[in-house]
Write a protein that holds these residues in place. Structure first.
Motif, PDB file in Angstrom:
ATOM      1  N   LEU A   1       0.835  -1.196   0.000  1.00 16.20           N
ATOM      2  CA  LEU A   1       0.000   0.000   0.000  1.00 16.20           C
ATOM      3  C   LEU A   1       0.873   1.250   0.000  1.00 16.20           C
ATOM      4  CD1 LEU A   1      -2.775   1.347   0.230  1.00 16.20           C
ATOM      5  CD2 LEU A   1      -2.595   1.116   2.709  1.00 16.20           C
ATOM      6  N   GLN A   2       1.945   1.207   0.773  1.00 16.25           N
ATOM      7  CA  GLN A   2       2.876   2.339   0.794  1.00 16.25           C
ATOM      8  C   GLN A   2       3.459   2.592  -0.596  1.00 16.25           C
ATOM      9  OE1 GLN A   2       6.588   1.721   2.921  1.00 16.25           O
ATOM     10  NE2 GLN A   2       6.590   3.841   3.651  1.00 16.25           N
ATOM     11  N   ARG A   3       3.803   1.517  -1.297  1.00 17.67           N
ATOM     12  CA  ARG A   3       4.354   1.673  -2.648  1.00 17.67           C
ATOM     13  C   ARG A   3       3.311   2.269  -3.594  1.00 17.67           C
ATOM     14  NH1 ARG A   3       6.868  -3.286  -1.122  1.00 17.67           N
ATOM     15  NH2 ARG A   3       5.275  -4.558  -2.166  1.00 17.67           N
ATOM     16  N   SER A   4       2.048   1.849  -3.441  1.00 20.02           N
ATOM     17  CA  SER A   4       0.990   2.411  -4.283  1.00 20.02           C
ATOM     18  C   SER A   4       0.781   3.897  -3.985  1.00 20.02           C
ATOM     19  CB  SER A   4      -0.321   1.648  -4.064  1.00 20.02           C
ATOM     20  OG  SER A   4      -0.205   0.308  -4.489  1.00 20.02           O
ATOM     21  N   LEU A   5       0.836   4.266  -2.707  1.00 14.32           N
ATOM     22  CA  LEU A   5       0.703   5.674  -2.339  1.00 14.32           C
ATOM     23  C   LEU A   5       1.857   6.496  -2.910  1.00 14.32           C
ATOM     24  CD1 LEU A   5      -0.474   5.438   1.387  1.00 14.32           C
ATOM     25  CD2 LEU A   5      -1.777   6.388  -0.525  1.00 14.32           C
ATOM     26  N   GLN A   6       3.046   5.940  -2.843  1.00 11.15           N
ATOM     27  CA  GLN A   6       4.200   6.652  -3.378  1.00 11.15           C
ATOM     28  C   GLN A   6       4.077   6.826  -4.888  1.00 11.15           C
ATOM     29  OE1 GLN A   6       6.632   8.126  -1.405  1.00 11.15           O
ATOM     30  NE2 GLN A   6       6.914   9.126  -3.402  1.00 11.15           N
ATOM     31  N   ALA A   7       3.540   5.794  -5.552  1.00 12.74           N
ATOM     32  CA  ALA A   7       3.327   5.907  -6.992  1.00 12.74           C
ATOM     33  C   ALA A   7       2.317   7.008  -7.297  1.00 12.74           C
ATOM     34  CB  ALA A   7       2.852   4.572  -7.557  1.00 12.74           C
ATOM     35  N   ALA A   8       1.235   7.062  -6.500  1.00 10.95           N
ATOM     36  CA  ALA A   8       0.219   8.099  -6.706  1.00 10.95           C
ATOM     37  C   ALA A   8       0.819   9.492  -6.508  1.00 10.95           C
ATOM     38  CB  ALA A   8      -0.945   7.889  -5.751  1.00 10.95           C
ATOM     39  N   ILE A   9       1.668   9.648  -5.492  1.00  9.17           N
ATOM     40  CA  ILE A   9       2.320  10.940  -5.243  1.00  9.17           C
ATOM     41  C   ILE A   9       3.214  11.324  -6.416  1.00  9.17           C
ATOM     42  CG2 ILE A   9       4.021  12.114  -3.785  1.00  9.17           C
ATOM     43  CD1 ILE A   9       2.874  10.493  -1.416  1.00  9.17           C
ATOM     44  N   SER A  10       3.939  10.343  -6.931  1.00 15.55           N
ATOM     45  CA  SER A  10       4.825  10.603  -8.068  1.00 15.55           C
ATOM     46  C   SER A  10       4.032  11.048  -9.304  1.00 15.55           C
ATOM     47  CB  SER A  10       5.638   9.345  -8.384  1.00 15.55           C
ATOM     48  OG  SER A  10       6.463   9.548  -9.507  1.00 15.55           O
ATOM     49  N   TYR A  11       2.904  10.357  -9.580  1.00 16.96           N
ATOM     50  CA  TYR A  11       2.074  10.748 -10.722  1.00 16.96           C
ATOM     51  C   TYR A  11       1.526  12.163 -10.539  1.00 16.96           C
ATOM     52  CZ  TYR A  11       2.030   5.761 -11.975  1.00 16.96           C
ATOM     53  OH  TYR A  11       2.394   4.489 -12.319  1.00 16.96           O
ATOM     54  N   LEU A  12       1.092  12.476  -9.311  1.00 18.39           N
ATOM     55  CA  LEU A  12       0.532  13.797  -9.038  1.00 18.39           C
ATOM     56  C   LEU A  12       1.600  14.884  -9.151  1.00 18.39           C
ATOM     57  CD1 LEU A  12      -1.794  12.868  -6.047  1.00 18.39           C
ATOM     58  CD2 LEU A  12      -2.508  13.498  -8.362  1.00 18.39           C
ATOM     59  N   ASP A  13       2.823  14.579  -8.729  1.00 22.15           N
ATOM     60  CA  ASP A  13       3.924  15.534  -8.895  1.00 22.15           C
ATOM     61  C   ASP A  13       4.120  15.863 -10.370  1.00 22.15           C
ATOM     62  OD1 ASP A  13       4.433  15.736  -6.200  1.00 22.15           O
ATOM     63  OD2 ASP A  13       6.064  14.260  -6.198  1.00 22.15           O
ATOM     64  N   THR A  14       4.051  14.830 -11.210  1.00 20.77           N
ATOM     65  CA  THR A  14       4.201  15.049 -12.651  1.00 20.77           C
ATOM     66  C   THR A  14       3.055  15.890 -13.200  1.00 20.77           C
ATOM     67  OG1 THR A  14       5.335  12.915 -12.868  1.00 20.77           O
ATOM     68  CG2 THR A  14       4.457  13.902 -14.875  1.00 20.77           C
TER      69      THR A  14
ATOM     70  N   ALA B   1       1.325   9.643 -19.442  1.00 22.53           N
ATOM     71  CA  ALA B   1       1.798   8.519 -18.626  1.00 22.53           C
ATOM     72  C   ALA B   1       1.304   8.633 -17.189  1.00 22.53           C
ATOM     73  CB  ALA B   1       3.320   8.442 -18.666  1.00 22.53           C
ATOM     74  N   ALA B   2       1.343   9.841 -16.638  1.00 25.87           N
ATOM     75  CA  ALA B   2       0.907  10.035 -15.255  1.00 25.87           C
ATOM     76  C   ALA B   2      -0.598   9.838 -15.123  1.00 25.87           C
ATOM     77  CB  ALA B   2       1.306  11.428 -14.769  1.00 25.87           C
ATOM     78  N   VAL B   3      -1.364  10.368 -16.072  1.00 25.79           N
ATOM     79  CA  VAL B   3      -2.819  10.194 -16.039  1.00 25.79           C
ATOM     80  C   VAL B   3      -3.174   8.714 -16.170  1.00 25.79           C
ATOM     81  CG1 VAL B   3      -4.974  10.683 -17.258  1.00 25.79           C
ATOM     82  CG2 VAL B   3      -3.298  12.511 -16.909  1.00 25.79           C
ATOM     83  N   ALA B   4      -2.465   8.013 -17.064  1.00 21.84           N
ATOM     84  CA  ALA B   4      -2.711   6.576 -17.216  1.00 21.84           C
ATOM     85  C   ALA B   4      -2.356   5.825 -15.942  1.00 21.84           C
ATOM     86  CB  ALA B   4      -1.903   6.034 -18.393  1.00 21.84           C
ATOM     87  N   GLY B   5      -1.286   6.248 -15.275  1.00 21.73           N
ATOM     88  CA  GLY B   5      -0.904   5.605 -14.021  1.00 21.73           C
ATOM     89  C   GLY B   5      -1.944   5.791 -12.934  1.00 21.73           C
ATOM     90  N   LEU B   6      -2.491   7.008 -12.829  1.00 18.09           N
ATOM     91  CA  LEU B   6      -3.549   7.263 -11.851  1.00 18.09           C
ATOM     92  C   LEU B   6      -4.793   6.435 -12.169  1.00 18.09           C
ATOM     93  CD1 LEU B   6      -3.206  11.142 -11.525  1.00 18.09           C
ATOM     94  CD2 LEU B   6      -2.665   9.449  -9.750  1.00 18.09           C
ATOM     95  N   ALA B   7      -5.138   6.361 -13.454  1.00 17.10           N
ATOM     96  CA  ALA B   7      -6.302   5.560 -13.859  1.00 17.10           C
ATOM     97  C   ALA B   7      -6.101   4.094 -13.510  1.00 17.10           C
ATOM     98  CB  ALA B   7      -6.552   5.718 -15.356  1.00 17.10           C
TER      99      ALA B   7
END
Length: 362
Positions: A240-253, A262-268
């Motif tokens: 879950l922590q890794r998923s949250l970190q991924a979400a933060i990274s996409y949002l930073d982008t 790529a970031a929008v696709a990652g969030l989706a």
């Protein structure tokens, strides 16, 4: 049966109410005189006597998990003819500690865990129907006799639950995912609300209430539960922590670029994975979830209105598969979302509209 319940909190008092209603002789014990008085006053049983040990058929230990093993060992001594079980929500820690004690009578001990509860603890919240239709995990040890296992299994049936035999490891792995992880996530989410302005909270809807409901749970009880099942809970928190970190990274982008693909696709993908997980939760009566028609009805916030709505649905000859109620912000009206068989959706919408209900079908 002659049943002794040690621990007069939510689970202990609820078991007492359920067993008493089935005609069993229940006695209650607790280190808190107030909890004992409340449970006895509700009708969950009578106060235990100092000399009743020889007469008991079954002892249910319903204490916090950090002291459960010690209480089980004490009850094995105190009630030499009784089967002993406990209802702690973590089994490996309790069972390993009891077996390591080398206590005589280990063949009379069987672990258990009814998968039922409320976000509010204590005897005042006890409910004799708390266990009806709920899984009741029975966890025999390597020493448990067949007679003892059957008695605890029968206990589950007596209170209207569905007994499931599991090992301690299987149980603890399962509850880490379906019970302990949701509690942590809900509590962490709700904690963030302390920094949210009141004006923003005025905009909150049912989604926030749904995801934070269990955050009102007893802090000390849950701290002991999480500590007892720490390795397994951590194993679920790390991804879950890794998923949250991924979400933060996409949002930073996204914050530095206009809708980066790529970031929008990652969030989706993160949201889609959540939808796939929800689809795996068993539906009504178990098995795969079914797709229902959802009828949203605006219900005036007055006595008898919700009962009138349910009566009208019944008169339409439609079965309510599920119902969800939320309150409209700053309005004296509630929104009742009624789930029904898709084939009945249009018919029910028309029928309720004829009865002058304000209806929207999804």
């Amino acid at each position: 049966m002659r049943v002794r319940v040690v621990g007069a909190g939510l689970l202990g008092a609820s078991l007492g109410l359920a067993l008493t209603s089935e005609g069993h002789d229940v006695s209650l014990d607790d280190t808190s005189p107030l909890a004992l008085s409340l449970a006895a006053g509700l009708g969950a049983g009578t106060r235990a006597t100092a000399t009743e040990g020889e007469e008991i058929d079954l002892v249910v230990v319903a204490t916090p998990p950090d002291v459960t093993a010690d209480v089980v060992c004490a009850e094995l001594d105190r009630c030499p003819g009784a089967v002993i079980t406990d209802v702690a929500s973590v089994k490996s820690h309790v069972i390993d500690t009891v077996l390591a004690s080398g206590q005589p009578g280990l063949e009379r001990f069987v672990g258990a865990h009814p998968m039922a509860g409320k976000e509010r603890s204590g005897a005042p919240n006890a409910d004799g129907d708390l266990f009806r239709g709920r899984p009741f995990v029975v966890v025999p040890t390597e020493h448990s006799s067949r007679t003892a296992t059957e008695r605890v299994t029968n206990l589950a049936v007596e209170v209207g639950a569905m007994p499931i035999i599991m090992s301690a490891a299987e149980h603890d792995d399962a509850v880490a995912a379906v019970s302990h992880l949701p509690q942590v996530v809900s509590s962490l989410l709700a904690a963030r609300l302390q920094d949210v302005p009141e004006g923003a909270l005025d905009l909150s809807g049912q989604g926030l209430r749904d995801t934070t409901r269990i955050a009102k749970s007893d802090p000390m009880l849950w701290a002991t539960i999480l500590a007892a099942n720490a390795p397994r809970v951590r194993a679920h928190l790390a991804p879950l922590q890794r998923s949250l970190q991924a979400a933060i990274s996409y949002l930073d982008t996204c914050a530095t670029s206009h809708y980066p693909p790529a970031a929008v696709a990652g969030l989706a993908a993160l949201i889609e994975a959540g939808s796939a997980g929800v689809a795996r939760i068993p539906g009504k009566h178990g098995g795969a979830q079914r797709a229902y028609a959802e009828i949203v009805v605006y219900v005036p916030d007055r006595p008898g209105e919700l009962a009138r709505l349910f009566a009208d649905v019944g008169e339409a000859g439609v079965n309510i598969e599920d119902v969800r109620l939320e309150h409209a912000a700053a309005a004296a009206v509630g929104l009742a979302t009624i789930s029904v068989d898709p084939a009945a959706g249009d018919r029910l919408t028309d029928y309720l509209s004829e009865r002058e209900w304000s209806v929207v079908q999804r």
